[in-house]
Write a protein that holds these residues in place. Sequence first.
Motif, PDB file in Angstrom:
ATOM      1  N   PRO A 260       0.813  -1.213   0.000  1.00 27.65           N
ATOM      2  CA  PRO A 260       0.000   0.000   0.000  1.00 27.65           C
ATOM      3  C   PRO A 260       0.851   1.269   0.000  1.00 27.65           C
ATOM      4  O   PRO A 260       1.979   1.269   0.488  1.00 27.65           O
ATOM      5  N   HIS A 261       0.310   2.300  -0.596  1.00 28.31           N
ATOM      6  CA  HIS A 261       0.994   3.590  -0.650  1.00 28.31           C
ATOM      7  C   HIS A 261       0.570   4.418   0.562  1.00 28.31           C
ATOM      8  O   HIS A 261      -0.566   4.834   0.667  1.00 28.31           O
ATOM      9  N   THR A 262       1.468   4.607   1.493  1.00 24.30           N
ATOM     10  CA  THR A 262       1.137   5.421   2.678  1.00 24.30           C
ATOM     11  C   THR A 262       1.765   6.807   2.530  1.00 24.30           C
ATOM     12  O   THR A 262       2.189   7.185   1.445  1.00 24.30           O
ATOM     13  N   ILE A 263       1.824   7.533   3.642  1.00 21.81           N
ATOM     14  CA  ILE A 263       2.293   8.924   3.586  1.00 21.81           C
ATOM     15  C   ILE A 263       3.778   9.000   3.219  1.00 21.81           C
ATOM     16  O   ILE A 263       4.612   8.321   3.805  1.00 21.81           O
ATOM     17  N   ASP A 264       4.075   9.853   2.202  1.00 18.42           N
ATOM     18  CA  ASP A 264       5.465  10.000   1.753  1.00 18.42           C
ATOM     19  C   ASP A 264       6.166  11.181   2.417  1.00 18.42           C
ATOM     20  O   ASP A 264       7.397  11.234   2.447  1.00 18.42           O
ATOM     21  N   GLY A 265       5.374  12.134   2.847  1.00 13.85           N
ATOM     22  CA  GLY A 265       5.990  13.329   3.400  1.00 13.85           C
ATOM     23  C   GLY A 265       4.955  14.208   4.064  1.00 13.85           C
ATOM     24  O   GLY A 265       3.749  13.979   3.945  1.00 13.85           O
ATOM     25  N   ILE A 266       5.456  15.210   4.790  1.00 17.77           N
ATOM     26  CA  ILE A 266       4.588  16.047   5.616  1.00 17.77           C
ATOM     27  C   ILE A 266       4.704  17.505   5.202  1.00 17.77           C
ATOM     28  O   ILE A 266       5.793  17.989   4.882  1.00 17.77           O
ATOM     29  N   VAL A 267       3.562  18.200   5.181  1.00 16.67           N
ATOM     30  CA  VAL A 267       3.570  19.656   5.063  1.00 16.67           C
ATOM     31  C   VAL A 267       3.127  20.192   6.420  1.00 16.67           C
ATOM     32  O   VAL A 267       2.027  19.883   6.881  1.00 16.67           O
ATOM     33  N   LEU A 268       4.004  20.919   7.073  1.00 16.58           N
ATOM     34  CA  LEU A 268       3.716  21.418   8.417  1.00 16.58           C
ATOM     35  C   LEU A 268       3.320  22.892   8.320  1.00 16.58           C
ATOM     36  O   LEU A 268       4.152  23.744   8.005  1.00 16.58           O
ATOM     37  N   THR A 269       2.038  23.159   8.557  1.00 15.52           N
ATOM     38  CA  THR A 269       1.518  24.506   8.290  1.00 15.52           C
ATOM     39  C   THR A 269       1.392  25.361   9.551  1.00 15.52           C
ATOM     40  O   THR A 269       1.563  24.872  10.663  1.00 15.52           O
ATOM     41  N   GLY A 298       2.603  31.219   6.622  1.00 13.50           N
ATOM     42  CA  GLY A 298       1.740  32.383   6.451  1.00 13.50           C
ATOM     43  C   GLY A 298       0.692  32.108   5.391  1.00 13.50           C
ATOM     44  O   GLY A 298       0.567  30.976   4.907  1.00 13.50           O
ATOM     45  N   GLN A 299      -0.040  33.147   5.026  1.00 10.79           N
ATOM     46  CA  GLN A 299      -1.189  32.942   4.156  1.00 10.79           C
ATOM     47  C   GLN A 299      -0.973  33.411   2.725  1.00 10.79           C
ATOM     48  O   GLN A 299      -1.891  33.382   1.926  1.00 10.79           O
ATOM     49  N   THR A 300       0.248  33.849   2.387  1.00 12.00           N
ATOM     50  CA  THR A 300       0.489  34.256   0.999  1.00 12.00           C
ATOM     51  C   THR A 300       1.300  33.176   0.288  1.00 12.00           C
ATOM     52  O   THR A 300       1.878  32.299   0.926  1.00 12.00           O
ATOM     53  N   ALA A 302       4.086  33.187  -1.037  1.00  9.11           N
ATOM     54  CA  ALA A 302       5.525  33.140  -0.749  1.00  9.11           C
ATOM     55  C   ALA A 302       5.822  32.478   0.593  1.00  9.11           C
ATOM     56  O   ALA A 302       6.976  32.199   0.911  1.00  9.11           O
ATOM     57  N   ASP A 303       4.780  32.228   1.382  1.00 13.01           N
ATOM     58  CA  ASP A 303       5.008  31.715   2.742  1.00 13.01           C
ATOM     59  C   ASP A 303       5.166  30.198   2.772  1.00 13.01           C
ATOM     60  O   ASP A 303       4.408  29.487   3.435  1.00 13.01           O
ATOM     61  N   LEU A 304       6.148  29.742   2.031  1.00  8.59           N
ATOM     62  CA  LEU A 304       6.427  28.310   1.966  1.00  8.59           C
ATOM     63  C   LEU A 304       7.927  28.123   2.137  1.00  8.59           C
ATOM     64  O   LEU A 304       8.711  28.711   1.402  1.00  8.59           O
ATOM     65  N   LYS A 305       8.313  27.345   3.141  1.00 11.93           N
ATOM     66  CA  LYS A 305       9.747  27.197   3.422  1.00 11.93           C
ATOM     67  C   LYS A 305      10.101  25.720   3.529  1.00 11.93           C
ATOM     68  O   LYS A 305       9.226  24.861   3.564  1.00 11.93           O
ATOM     69  N   THR A 306      11.401  25.462   3.625  1.00  9.99           N
ATOM     70  CA  THR A 306      11.815  24.115   3.998  1.00  9.99           C
ATOM     71  C   THR A 306      12.307  24.164   5.435  1.00  9.99           C
ATOM     72  O   THR A 306      12.605  25.225   5.967  1.00  9.99           O
ATOM     73  N   LEU A 307      12.377  23.000   6.044  1.00  9.17           N
ATOM     74  CA  LEU A 307      12.709  22.928   7.466  1.00  9.17           C
ATOM     75  C   LEU A 307      14.195  23.182   7.687  1.00  9.17           C
ATOM     76  O   LEU A 307      15.043  22.594   7.028  1.00  9.17           O
ATOM     77  N   ASN A 308      14.496  24.044   8.656  1.00 12.40           N
ATOM     78  CA  ASN A 308      15.873  24.238   9.084  1.00 12.40           C
ATOM     79  C   ASN A 308      16.054  23.458  10.387  1.00 12.40           C
ATOM     80  O   ASN A 308      15.666  23.912  11.455  1.00 12.40           O
ATOM     81  N   VAL A 309      16.632  22.256  10.248  1.00 15.77           N
ATOM     82  CA  VAL A 309      16.700  21.338  11.393  1.00 15.77           C
ATOM     83  C   VAL A 309      17.422  21.974  12.582  1.00 15.77           C
ATOM     84  O   VAL A 309      16.935  21.949  13.716  1.00 15.77           O
ATOM     85  N   LYS A 310      18.561  22.557  12.311  1.00 13.91           N
ATOM     86  CA  LYS A 310      19.359  23.146  13.405  1.00 13.91           C
ATOM     87  C   LYS A 310      18.569  24.206  14.148  1.00 13.91           C
ATOM     88  O   LYS A 310      18.561  24.253  15.389  1.00 13.91           O
ATOM     89  N   ALA A 311      17.896  25.070  13.387  1.00 15.65           N
ATOM     90  CA  ALA A 311      17.163  26.169  14.021  1.00 15.65           C
ATOM     91  C   ALA A 311      16.037  25.622  14.887  1.00 15.65           C
ATOM     92  O   ALA A 311      15.822  26.083  16.017  1.00 15.65           O
TER      93      ALA A 311
END
Lengths: 318, 306
Positions: A260-269, A298-300, A302-311
């Motif tokens: 079965p195809h399960t979750i491949d990744g997460i979008v954390l909003t 955010g709600q625009t 442009a408000d899409l980022k990747t995770l900065n693990v260290k931060a």
Amino acid sequence: IFSLFKNLVGSKTISEEDMAPVLDKMRDHLIAKNVASEIAGKLCDSVAAKLNGKVLGTFESLANTVKASLTESLVQILSPRRRVDILRDVYESQKQKRPYVMSFCGVNGVGKSTNLAKICFWLIENNFRVLIAACDTFRAGAVEQLRTHMRHLNSIHPPEKHGGLQMVQLYEKGYGKDAAGIALEAINHAREAGIDVVMIDTAGRMQDNEPLMRALAKLIKVNEPDLVLFVGEALVGNEAVDQLVKFNQALADYSASENPHTIDGIVLTKFDTIDDKVGAAISMTYITGQPIVFIGTGQTYADLKTLNVKAVVSILMK
Amino acid sequence: MVLADLGRKITSALRSLSNATVINEEVLNAMLKEICAALLESDVNIRLVKQLRENVKSVIDFDDMAGGLNKRRMIQSAVFKELIKLVDPGVKPYQPVKGRPNVIMFVGLQGSGKTTTCTKLAYHYMKKGWKSCLVCADTFRAGAYDQLKQNATKARIPFYGSYTEVDPVVIAQEGVDMFKAENFEFIVVDTSGRHKQEDSLFEEMLQVSNAVKPDNIIFVMDASIGQACEAQARAFKEKVDVGSVIITKLDGHAKGGGALSAVAATQSPVIFIGTGEHIDDLEPFKTKPFISKLLGLGDIEGLIDK
Ligand SMILES: Nc1nc2c(ncn2[C@@H]2O[C@H](COP(=O)(O)OP(=O)(O)OP(=O)(O)O)[C@@H](O)[C@H]2O)c(=O)[nH]1
Ligand SMILES: Nc1nc2c(ncn2[C@@H]2O[C@H](COP(=O)(O)OP(=O)(O)OP(=O)(O)O)[C@@H](O)[C@H]2O)c(=O)[nH]1
Ligand SMILES: [Mg+2]
Ligand SMILES: [Mg+2]
């Protein structure tokens, strides 16, 4: 003099009792940062197991040793074992003359449709053409919401900028229809029209709602998307665990498939709404072992980022 | 809801008191540990949990020679008191008055369930014979007006909104004025989702509130929220005069303990809970009966007064 010398700087073995008060504090600290309490407990237990019986270095304090070990675990949990490289995979399917299909799922109101639109914007900026499949045929206004985004995105990226091509289109059949069927038609349409990416928006659903979870499993099974993204909000507390466990379980159990195809990744909003309470990132990755592919801040568009693990880890440990 | 689930765990924790031959600090700590763990698993704010622990501890003096029975009672009543504090802010909720306009404004974080709950609440009063209506003052979210319009149309509730006006203050004012002139009794104003980190959104909320002068402001909270709730709830209360809380999405697995911290932070009672996506999935919530049912003990009030 010799024994006194030894007492002062001599090394010491770490015992569970020594660690208990320090770990209790760490657990509460993690919970206060919104890590699910079960997971905060497990993390502390694993630190205890790792350090038990170890020799404490000459000038090291126990608290700092525990902290360092916990920090290491957190970095490990957040560091993806597998990278999701969407752009590369879209190029790959372009070569195979078929659309790259991604589907979004999650509980109600977490930001599936909005972040779908943001990711769509990012794909257009990378010069890909997108077809949005309006497969939330239940919630009032869901179709109009996507149509509004399509219009906005096309006016930011008008055909004149892209060799006369409309960059994003909407495939919709109104309300009340079967979502899996609409997705299938949309994918076929995209294939014929040479559109690069299909983005499937689905209705929000509670993880315990069996009929709706079955319908989602069917949509995924029938349409075999390249990427199944789970959308979760950073605001969520202990429910993060239950949501992910049950979404994965439903996709596995109701698909009646060997593989079965399960979750491949997460979008954390909604990462912009939580100050330093970033613990949901830990809860979600701990449970799934899957990477956080995007962060919504955010709600625009442009408000899409990747995770900065260290931060994130440094905020967690502060 | 959180306390309903907790009821069982708390009773079992308290039973450990009755089973213990001597009530000493160790017994108390073990019991508190159990209760606090259960509260934290339900997302109750960690500061409130710590406070509960300290408050219960502080009522017992172990050097005091008082008998075991007395200590048991004291501990039990302290635990109950603290639990009640979690759900009961001690103020009466706003009661709409028939025969005149009651303006109710909805506020809350993004996606918490405001628009859905607005319709549910207007419908709830309409069914009870009130002249109720909806105003869509969300000009921000894509499809917001269509959402409210479709909901209202399906439920046959009169509504007001605009596809072209971009200022929510203008729409809110126009809608409320119009419905007041038409003698509507229950006027519900839906607003955009917002969060404390974005000043301009909070400022906009204040302006809408100043324009329509609501009789009650309802703060809508999602039952799945964790530790971030308290700071948000407090910020909403500091900006506008929140008077009630509605907790949504309690049909899922979430226990709503995080959302409960909104009660303490806003000093406002929970008045309804949302239990589904359909229009009649709304249940009135009454604090006092809820507590006595939860604790399942008839003599609670008496116990606490002592
Ligand atoms: N602050 C903030 N708000 C967000 C973010 N992502 C989405 N939102 C807002 O959250 C609300 C809900 O978003 P939607 O995209 O409609 O959520 P959904 O999951 O599609 O909702 P349903 O389809 O009803 O289940 C909207 O007001 C969005 O603007 C984010 O990263 N930050
Ligand atoms: N299961 C369930 N879903 C709910 C409940 N209340 C609302 N929802 C769903 O939650 C999602 C978000 O609801 P909305 O009413 O759009 O939330 P909102 O607060 O108006 O969102 P914004 O205007 O974007 O801030 C939708 O999918 C609703 O159907 C509830 O009690 N139970
Ligand atoms: Mg949606
Ligand atoms: Mg809304």
